[in-house]
Scaffold this motif. Structure first.
Motif, mmCIF file in Angstrom:
data_model
loop_
_atom_site.group_PDB
_atom_site.id
_atom_site.type_symbol
_atom_site.label_atom_id
_atom_site.label_comp_id
_atom_site.label_asym_id
_atom_site.label_seq_id
_atom_site.Cartn_x
_atom_site.Cartn_y
_atom_site.Cartn_z
ATOM 1 N N GLN A 208 0.822 -1.205 0.000
ATOM 2 C CA GLN A 208 0.000 0.000 0.000
ATOM 3 C C GLN A 208 0.864 1.266 0.000
ATOM 4 O O GLN A 208 0.725 2.136 0.862
ATOM 5 C CB GLN A 208 -0.958 -0.005 1.199
ATOM 6 N N ILE A 209 1.746 1.342 -0.966
ATOM 7 C CA ILE A 209 2.631 2.488 -1.096
ATOM 8 C C ILE A 209 2.449 3.072 -2.488
ATOM 9 O O ILE A 209 2.291 2.336 -3.466
ATOM 10 C CB ILE A 209 4.097 2.063 -0.854
ATOM 11 N N ASP A 210 2.433 4.403 -2.588
ATOM 12 C CA ASP A 210 2.321 5.010 -3.912
ATOM 13 C C ASP A 210 3.712 5.083 -4.540
ATOM 14 O O ASP A 210 4.733 4.824 -3.884
ATOM 15 C CB ASP A 210 1.637 6.377 -3.860
ATOM 16 N N ASN A 211 3.757 5.424 -5.796
ATOM 17 C CA ASN A 211 5.027 5.348 -6.509
ATOM 18 C C ASN A 211 6.020 6.421 -6.076
ATOM 19 O O ASN A 211 7.236 6.188 -6.116
ATOM 20 C CB ASN A 211 4.777 5.411 -8.019
ATOM 21 N N ASP A 212 5.531 7.579 -5.645
ATOM 22 C CA ASP A 212 6.449 8.589 -5.107
ATOM 23 C C ASP A 212 7.090 8.088 -3.820
ATOM 24 O O ASP A 212 8.307 8.238 -3.607
ATOM 25 C CB ASP A 212 5.711 9.902 -4.845
ATOM 26 N N GLY A 213 6.275 7.488 -2.954
ATOM 27 C CA GLY A 213 6.816 6.935 -1.719
ATOM 28 C C GLY A 213 7.768 5.794 -1.982
ATOM 29 O O GLY A 213 8.788 5.642 -1.291
ATOM 30 N N LEU A 214 7.463 4.998 -2.993
ATOM 31 C CA LEU A 214 8.327 3.886 -3.366
ATOM 32 C C LEU A 214 9.703 4.394 -3.791
ATOM 33 O O LEU A 214 10.740 3.882 -3.340
ATOM 34 C CB LEU A 214 7.674 3.092 -4.495
ATOM 35 N N ALA A 215 9.719 5.405 -4.635
ATOM 36 C CA ALA A 215 10.993 5.955 -5.103
ATOM 37 C C ALA A 215 11.800 6.538 -3.948
ATOM 38 O O ALA A 215 13.019 6.350 -3.865
ATOM 39 C CB ALA A 215 10.748 7.014 -6.175
ATOM 40 N N ALA A 216 11.117 7.230 -3.042
ATOM 41 C CA ALA A 216 11.815 7.850 -1.910
ATOM 42 C C ALA A 216 12.424 6.802 -0.988
ATOM 43 O O ALA A 216 13.577 6.929 -0.542
ATOM 44 C CB ALA A 216 10.847 8.732 -1.125
ATOM 45 N N ARG A 217 11.685 5.735 -0.706
ATOM 46 C CA ARG A 217 12.215 4.704 0.189
ATOM 47 C C ARG A 217 13.303 3.886 -0.500
ATOM 48 O O ARG A 217 14.250 3.438 0.145
ATOM 49 C CB ARG A 217 11.093 3.803 0.693
ATOM 50 N N ARG A 218 13.168 3.683 -1.798
ATOM 51 C CA ARG A 218 14.230 2.989 -2.520
ATOM 52 C C ARG A 218 15.539 3.802 -2.451
ATOM 53 O O ARG A 218 16.625 3.240 -2.301
ATOM 54 C CB ARG A 218 13.840 2.768 -3.987
ATOM 55 N N ALA A 219 15.412 5.124 -2.550
ATOM 56 C CA ALA A 219 16.596 5.963 -2.438
ATOM 57 C C ALA A 219 17.214 5.848 -1.047
ATOM 58 O O ALA A 219 18.442 5.809 -0.892
ATOM 59 C CB ALA A 219 16.237 7.418 -2.746
#
Length: 309
Positions: A208-219
């Motif tokens: 349940q994560i949006d793609n902006d949050g996904l990119a930020a956590r991947r970083a």
């Protein structure tokens, strides 16, 4: 790199038949070209819960939590009728289980399935479930660390042994061994969870994560991996997506993976750009029975292929 697709098996709620519908969905996933099938874990739906659902203030527990089939039983059913798809958990709440017994069960499932298990683990959030399982909610992080240690011992070479808080066994032969190396994915997005991830796991399993949050956590994962000298490219990302398909596009604000087939495919493309290696498509909660679930799975698989993802 091609985006891998997983399918959530129908184990929650009362509209599905545990035997026939789970096996039908698993066979369909195998035949349609899905890469994996997945289960979740939920023990109960307390009538007077100690915590709101997902710890979101004011959110009531979903009604479908009244009946959620055991995840390992569900994966065993799927393993028996498939030959190719991986068998994943998203997630097993590790500290609810006795570590030795869970490690042995996962090893046995991997052995009988020909090396297809993916062990997705997390700490969970429900104090009611911890109480029911006789587990200590306050020490859940330490319990997960111990489970990871025990898995390494049980899945490794014999004689295996371990001395910890919950688990102690002297040098012993413990079999059957997994058919291959079982990948371990960890859930959680807090820094403490991500630090454990880069030290102990093969990949990240957000939900349940949006793609902006996904990119930020991947970083952030890349930063933490660099701190300990680990190549972040060795850490996979598998996103659990609760999909809700509609006949028409959803106008205005919408939840990621909610909307028309075209909108959901756009979200999948965005997830790939944000760093997802695999997306687990779960339509069991939005489908009206097994036929609709399989039809949705087929439409999604075909649309993703046509989009070149």
């Amino acid at each position: 790199m091609t985006l891998r697709l997983g399918l959530g098996l129908p184990q929650a709620g009362t509209i599905y038949d545990l035997n026939s519908d789970v096996t039908a969905a698993a066979r369909a996933a195998d035949e349609l070209g899905y890469d994996s099938v997945w289960v979740l874990e939920r023990l109960m739906r307390p009538e007077q819960p100690l915590d709101d659902m997902y710890l979101i203030p004011g959110m009531p527990w979903a009604d479908y939590f009244r009946s959620v089939a055991d995840p390992l039983v569900t994966l065993s059913l799927a393993a028996a009728v498939t030959e190719r798809v991986k068998l994943g958990s998203a997630v097993l709440v590790g500290p609810l289980h006795q570590p030795f017994m869970l490690a042995r069960a996962l090893g046995s499932l991997d052995a009988v399935s020909g090396g297809r298990v993916i062990a997705g683990l997390g700490t969970g959030w429900s104090r009611d479930e911890y109480a029911a399982a006789g587990a200590d909610h306050a020490s859940r992080g330490r319990s997960l660390d111990e489970l990871l240690d025990v898995c390494e011992a049980v899945w490794g070479e014999d004689p295996a042994s371990y001395q910890g808080e919950r688990t102690r066994f002297t040098p012993s032969a413990v079999g059957p061994k997994p058919a291959g190396r079982i990948p371990v994915l960890l859930a959680g997005s807090a820094d403490r969870a991500l630090r454990r991830l880069v030290r102990r796991a093969d990949g990240w399993l957000p939900s349940q994560i949006d793609n902006d949050g996904l990119a930020a956590r991947r970083a952030r994962i890349a930063e933490l991996a660099a701190e300990i000298g680990r190549d972040p490219a060795t850490l996979s990302t598998t996103v659990r997506a609760f999909v809700q398909l509609s006949d028409k596009p959803v106008d205005g604000e919408r939840r990621t993976f909610q909307g028309s087939l075209e909108q959901v495919v756009e979200d999948l493309a965005g997830a790939a750009r944000a760093g997802a290696d695999e997306v687990l498509l779960d339509t069991q909660l939005s489908s009206d029975g097994i036929q609709e679930l399989i039809a949705s799975a087929k439409a999604l698989r075909e649309a993703v292929t046509e989009a070149g993802l």
